[in-house]
Design a protein around this motif. Structure first.
Motif, PDB file in Angstrom:
ATOM      1  N   GLY A  76       0.815  -1.203   0.000  1.00 13.75           N
ATOM      2  CA  GLY A  76       0.000   0.000   0.000  1.00 13.75           C
ATOM      3  C   GLY A  76       0.849   1.253   0.000  1.00 13.75           C
ATOM      4  N   GLY A  77       0.217   2.386  -0.339  1.00 13.06           N
ATOM      5  CA  GLY A  77       0.914   3.663  -0.364  1.00 13.06           C
ATOM      6  C   GLY A  77       0.567   4.525   0.830  1.00 13.06           C
ATOM      7  N   PRO A  78       0.883   5.809   0.763  1.00 12.44           N
ATOM      8  CA  PRO A  78       0.611   6.742   1.869  1.00 12.44           C
ATOM      9  C   PRO A  78      -0.864   6.755   2.255  1.00 12.44           C
ATOM     10  CG  PRO A  78       2.102   7.744   0.279  1.00 12.44           C
ATOM     11  CD  PRO A  78       1.624   6.459  -0.333  1.00 12.44           C
ATOM     12  N   LEU A  79      -1.094   7.019   3.547  1.00  8.19           N
ATOM     13  CA  LEU A  79      -2.444   6.997   4.108  1.00  8.19           C
ATOM     14  C   LEU A  79      -2.826   8.372   4.631  1.00  8.19           C
ATOM     15  CD1 LEU A  79      -2.142   3.764   6.270  1.00  8.19           C
ATOM     16  CD2 LEU A  79      -3.705   4.024   4.361  1.00  8.19           C
ATOM     17  N   THR A  80      -4.100   8.712   4.505  1.00  7.98           N
ATOM     18  CA  THR A  80      -4.675   9.873   5.168  1.00  7.98           C
ATOM     19  C   THR A  80      -5.872   9.393   5.970  1.00  7.98           C
ATOM     20  OG1 THR A  80      -4.002  11.319   3.339  1.00  7.98           O
ATOM     21  CG2 THR A  80      -5.629  12.176   4.882  1.00  7.98           C
ATOM     22  N   ILE A  81      -5.807   9.597   7.281  1.00 10.36           N
ATOM     23  CA  ILE A  81      -6.866   9.169   8.187  1.00 10.36           C
ATOM     24  C   ILE A  81      -7.604  10.415   8.656  1.00 10.36           C
ATOM     25  CG2 ILE A  81      -7.397   7.917  10.307  1.00 10.36           C
ATOM     26  CD1 ILE A  81      -4.678   6.482   9.961  1.00 10.36           C
ATOM     27  N   LYS A  82      -8.890  10.518   8.308  1.00 12.47           N
ATOM     28  CA  LYS A  82      -9.639  11.763   8.495  1.00 12.47           C
ATOM     29  C   LYS A  82     -10.819  11.569   9.446  1.00 12.47           C
ATOM     30  CE  LYS A  82      -8.931  13.080   3.623  1.00 12.47           C
ATOM     31  NZ  LYS A  82      -9.657  13.439   2.387  1.00 12.47           N
ATOM     32  N   PRO A  83     -10.965  12.478  10.408  1.00 12.91           N
ATOM     33  CA  PRO A  83     -12.174  12.465  11.231  1.00 12.91           C
ATOM     34  C   PRO A  83     -13.229  13.394  10.645  1.00 12.91           C
ATOM     35  CG  PRO A  83     -10.619  13.989  12.177  1.00 12.91           C
ATOM     36  CD  PRO A  83      -9.985  13.461  10.910  1.00 12.91           C
ATOM     37  N   MET A  84     -14.476  13.064  10.848  1.00 13.56           N
ATOM     38  CA  MET A  84     -15.573  13.946  10.466  1.00 13.56           C
ATOM     39  C   MET A  84     -16.297  14.412  11.720  1.00 13.56           C
ATOM     40  SD  MET A  84     -17.192  12.094   7.118  1.00 13.56           S
ATOM     41  CE  MET A  84     -18.440  13.360   7.043  1.00 13.56           C
ATOM     42  N   ASN A  85     -16.507  15.731  11.828  1.00 12.10           N
ATOM     43  CA  ASN A  85     -17.152  16.313  13.013  1.00 12.10           C
ATOM     44  C   ASN A  85     -16.539  15.757  14.304  1.00 12.10           C
ATOM     45  OD1 ASN A  85     -18.823  17.636  11.227  1.00 12.10           O
ATOM     46  ND2 ASN A  85     -20.521  16.220  11.493  1.00 12.10           N
ATOM     47  N   PRO A  86     -15.255  16.017  14.524  1.00 12.82           N
ATOM     48  CA  PRO A  86     -14.564  15.405  15.668  1.00 12.82           C
ATOM     49  C   PRO A  86     -14.945  16.066  16.990  1.00 12.82           C
ATOM     50  CG  PRO A  86     -13.083  16.906  14.529  1.00 12.82           C
ATOM     51  CD  PRO A  86     -14.359  16.895  13.746  1.00 12.82           C
ATOM     52  N   GLU A  87     -16.158  15.785  17.457  1.00 13.79           N
ATOM     53  CA  GLU A  87     -16.664  16.418  18.670  1.00 13.79           C
ATOM     54  C   GLU A  87     -15.787  16.111  19.886  1.00 13.79           C
ATOM     55  OE1 GLU A  87     -20.731  15.383  19.303  1.00 13.79           O
ATOM     56  OE2 GLU A  87     -21.305  15.759  17.225  1.00 13.79           O
ATOM     57  N   LYS A  88     -15.324  14.874  19.976  1.00 13.59           N
ATOM     58  CA  LYS A  88     -14.499  14.487  21.123  1.00 13.59           C
ATOM     59  C   LYS A  88     -13.173  15.246  21.110  1.00 13.59           C
ATOM     60  CE  LYS A  88     -12.606  10.373  23.392  1.00 13.59           C
ATOM     61  NZ  LYS A  88     -12.418   8.903  23.283  1.00 13.59           N
ATOM     62  N   TYR A  89     -12.614  15.427  19.941  1.00 11.79           N
ATOM     63  CA  TYR A  89     -11.374  16.187  19.801  1.00 11.79           C
ATOM     64  C   TYR A  89     -11.594  17.638  20.224  1.00 11.79           C
ATOM     65  CZ  TYR A  89      -7.250  18.203  17.496  1.00 11.79           C
ATOM     66  OH  TYR A  89      -6.078  18.880  17.226  1.00 11.79           O
ATOM     67  N   LEU A  90     -12.686  18.240  19.777  1.00 13.67           N
ATOM     68  CA  LEU A  90     -12.997  19.609  20.175  1.00 13.67           C
ATOM     69  C   LEU A  90     -13.275  19.714  21.667  1.00 13.67           C
ATOM     70  CD1 LEU A  90     -15.201  20.845  17.199  1.00 13.67           C
ATOM     71  CD2 LEU A  90     -13.119  21.946  18.026  1.00 13.67           C
ATOM     72  N   GLN A  91     -13.898  18.693  22.218  1.00 11.82           N
ATOM     73  CA  GLN A  91     -14.161  18.715  23.656  1.00 11.82           C
ATOM     74  C   GLN A  91     -12.855  18.831  24.431  1.00 11.82           C
ATOM     75  OE1 GLN A  91     -17.393  18.598  25.029  1.00 11.82           O
ATOM     76  NE2 GLN A  91     -16.283  19.208  26.890  1.00 11.82           N
ATOM     77  N   HIS A  92     -11.870  18.038  24.022  1.00 14.14           N
ATOM     78  CA  HIS A  92     -10.579  18.019  24.715  1.00 14.14           C
ATOM     79  C   HIS A  92      -9.774  19.289  24.455  1.00 14.14           C
ATOM     80  CE1 HIS A  92      -6.731  16.643  26.224  1.00 14.14           C
ATOM     81  NE2 HIS A  92      -6.200  16.735  25.019  1.00 14.14           N
ATOM     82  N   THR A  93      -9.761  19.756  23.228  1.00 10.90           N
ATOM     83  CA  THR A  93      -8.862  20.858  22.859  1.00 10.90           C
ATOM     84  C   THR A  93      -9.478  22.240  23.025  1.00 10.90           C
ATOM     85  OG1 THR A  93      -9.546  20.703  20.530  1.00 10.90           O
ATOM     86  CG2 THR A  93      -7.609  19.418  21.202  1.00 10.90           C
ATOM     87  N   VAL A  94     -10.819  22.337  23.069  1.00 12.13           N
ATOM     88  CA  VAL A  94     -11.472  23.648  23.162  1.00 12.13           C
ATOM     89  C   VAL A  94     -12.422  23.717  24.351  1.00 12.13           C
ATOM     90  CG1 VAL A  94     -12.939  25.334  21.989  1.00 12.13           C
ATOM     91  CG2 VAL A  94     -11.243  24.048  20.681  1.00 12.13           C
TER      92      VAL A  94
END
Length: 615
Positions: free
Chosen positions: A295-313
């Motif tokens: 396989g080649g390079p990967l991009t792992i994308k979140p959609m509407n990362p509410e949990k990430y925003l909860q932690h960081t904001v």
């Protein structure tokens, strides 16, 4: 928080426009018990001053228990916006802190070394004799101990969980309309040769679902941990090894977040995985005859990362003010960032710029989708020449949307003989090219890419601009495609409309300022029809007044700015163009106008008849 303090915390000596009413409405919204207040304030409202007033309402150290959160954060995703704040005397008590890479070491032998590569991070146990004077640590200490700390959204998110920048009473996010998209971008994981230091030594499988991506991420995280431990065991590191160590630490955190979020049954985040083709790469232990496809390079994308925003904001403050001109739909915005609309107040600030000073003109020449671009671009180039004739002594800005369009237009305009009045930029030199254009007294036309936001072109810095393409998101992006498959077309139109409104605000910056915006892509008119329900009233008034101007006949010689022709029959952008000529124009024939670029091959999509799939 003490909302009653908002007026005394306002930093300007007097109010202008609707600022006093805006402060009153914001105060009342917080006093009503809302933890989050959205402030929809158009260009020229003085959002930074409003932000400072809200920050000044934060609990002070002597107003509560020692365990209570005090002080405020001011943050914005735009570096240029933070620069403006740092340069504003009225906002001098917003103590700015930037990332380490923005500071240089002050040791005599390290004057050109960024702080993130200085001896204190290269050598174990290094005792810096001048750490108390280090520009980074000095700014960090000041910002962490003063009532208002100001930083970019990227730095703010990166310091989540920091012992230095803990929870504060109030958080103000300026230019907050793209908060969900910024969070998605920051939480995206790129795995490839530019982001994984030992990529060429890896065996990367073909990954066809998220579960397999999680298993691979767990394996890669272990490999990164071992390599990082090897570096930490050394007494001294080279600058390159420091960069590798720091990148490995970031990568470990990213992979751990992805795995834990995916495994959390309570997390609302949807993850998508894109993988590029391998291009024939082989690992150090691979003779090319392995059983598994590579396989080649990967991009792992979140959609509407509410949990990430909860932690960081959201975990970073007690009360929040989110300011922007283009939070177009409260309920949709709240859903994207993980807020309950019922718990959020919206304050609308009226526009104070006369609508006649910010006219929209329809000069559409057809669609600029990738399939129709060959036919439409030459027509737009001819229209730009006629607009240059109409504005012979005024600077213009062309929003080209992509480097492909920029190159095509630049080539056509040079072929027409007006190249001496055209400026372009490339990816690496965009800021320098922009500043040079702004500093010049010549009425040059700047062909820009992705400059629809965070650009202040007040007064004669620019009097007219052209939108060459409706800024629809790329339907080839997996996140966009996923949302459209779920029928989220209102989001799609709203996102494009937001960018258009932001672009329209670049050339009119005060009530007595004026500037014309010309629409060259017919899809822009379609967009206005589709997204009208999400338009702010003040922008809807611009759209309702839109008309087609009478342009001079095509004459490239008259477009070179000598003021001898090209103004007959024109509809003025706010004042007579012939009265604002400038003398002293310099020879521009030797200027660098940007480098050549290869054009992308044509791609098609079922949506290409309406929406562009070009990146």
């Amino acid at each position: 928080m003490n909302p009653e303090r908002i007026f005394e915390a306002f930093p300007a000596p007097s109010y202008r426009g609707n600022q006093e009413q805006a402060l009153r409405d914001i105060r009342d919204a917080f006093a009503a018990g809302n933890d989050v207040v959205l402030v929809r304030a158009p260009t020229g409202s003085g959002k930074s001053l409003l932000a400072r007033a809200v920050a000044g309402c934060a609990r002070r150290a002597d107003e509560g228990d020692p365990s209570d959160a005090t002080g405020a954060y001011y943050t914005t995703p735009q570096v240029s916006q933070l620069d403006d704040v740092a340069a504003d005397d009225l906002l001098a008590d917003l103590n700015v802190i930037r990332g380490k890479s923005n500071y240089t070491c002050i040791l005599p032998e390290e004057r050109d070394t960024p702080v993130n590569q200085a001896p204190c991070v290269r050598e174990r146990g290094y005792d810096c004799s001048v750490k108390h004077r280090c520009p980074y640590f000095s700014d960090r200490a000041i910002a962490s101990n003063r009532e208002i700390a100001a930083m970019t959204l990227a730095y703010f998110m990166q310091t989540a969980g920091s012992e230095v920048f803990r929870t504060r009473d109030v958080v103000v996010v300026d230019e907050a309309h793209g908060l969900a998209e910024w969070a998605e971008m920051y939480a995206t994981i790129q795995l490839g040769p530019r982001t994984v230091p030992f990529w060429d030594d890896l065996r990367v499988p073909e990954i066809d679902d998220v579960e397999r991506a999680v298993r691979y991420a767990e394996s890669l995280e272990g490999t990164c941990e071992r390599r990082k431990d090897e570096l930490l065991a050394q007494d001294s590191l080279s600058p390159a090894e420091v960069r590798e160590r720091d990148r490995l630490q970031e990568l470990i955190g990213e992979l751990d977040w992805f795995v834990s979020d995916y495994r959390d049954p309570q997390s609302p985040t949807t993850w998508l995985v894109d993988q590029s083709e391998s291009r024939g790469r082989t690992g150090a232990d691979d003779n090319g005859d392995g059983d598994e496809p590579r396989g080649g390079p990967l991009t792992i994308k979140p959609m509407n990362p509410e949990k990430y925003l909860q932690h960081t904001v959201w975990d970073r403050g007690n009360k929040f003010a989110l300011l922007s001109a283009t939070i177009l739909n409260k309920a949709a915005f709240c859903r994207q960032v993980g807020l309950d609309p019922d718990d959020v107040a919206l304050v609308d600030v009226g526009h104070t710029f006369p609508v006649e000073n910010r006219p929209l003109y329809d000069v559409t020449q057809g669609k600029m989708t990738y399939e129709q671009r060959d036919e439409t671009t030459p027509k737009i180039a001819r229209t730009i020449v006629r607009l240059m004739q109409r504005h012979p002594d005024e600077k213009g800005l062309i929003h080209a949307h992509s480097y492909d369009i920029q190159e095509r237009l630049a080539d056509r305009l040079r072929d027409f003989g007006v190249g001496d009045r055209i400026r372009t930029h490339d990816r690496d030199g965009r800021d320098a090219a922009l500043e040079a254009w702004k500093a010049s007294d010549d009425p040059d036309v700047f062909l820009s890419v992705k400059m629809e936001e965070a650009l202040d072109l007040k007064g004669d810095l620019c009097r007219w601009q052209v939108l060459c393409k409706a800024p629809f998101l790329n339907t080839g992006d997996s996140r966009v495609a996923h949302r459209l498959e779920e029928g989220q077309w209102a989001w799609y139109y709203r996102t494009a409309l937001r960018t258009v409104i932001q672009a329209c605000g670049r050339v009119v910056r005060a009530p007595d300022d004026y500037g014309a915006t010309y629409l060259a892509d017919s899809s822009l008119v379609d967009l206005f029809d589709r997204a009208r329900t999400d338009m702010p009233a003040w922008f809807e008034a611009q759209v309702d007044r839109m008309e087609s101007p009478d342009l001079p006949q095509f004459d490239p010689r008259a477009a070179l700015g000598d003021g001898t022709s090209g103004t007959d029959g024109s509809v003025d952008s706010g004042g007579p163009t012939s009265d604002r000529g400038r003398g002293g124009r310099t020879d521009r024939s030797a200027r660098s106008r940007g480098s050549g670029r290869s054009r992308r091959s044509s791609r098609s999509s079922p949506l290409a008849d309406v929406w562009d799939t070009d990146e």
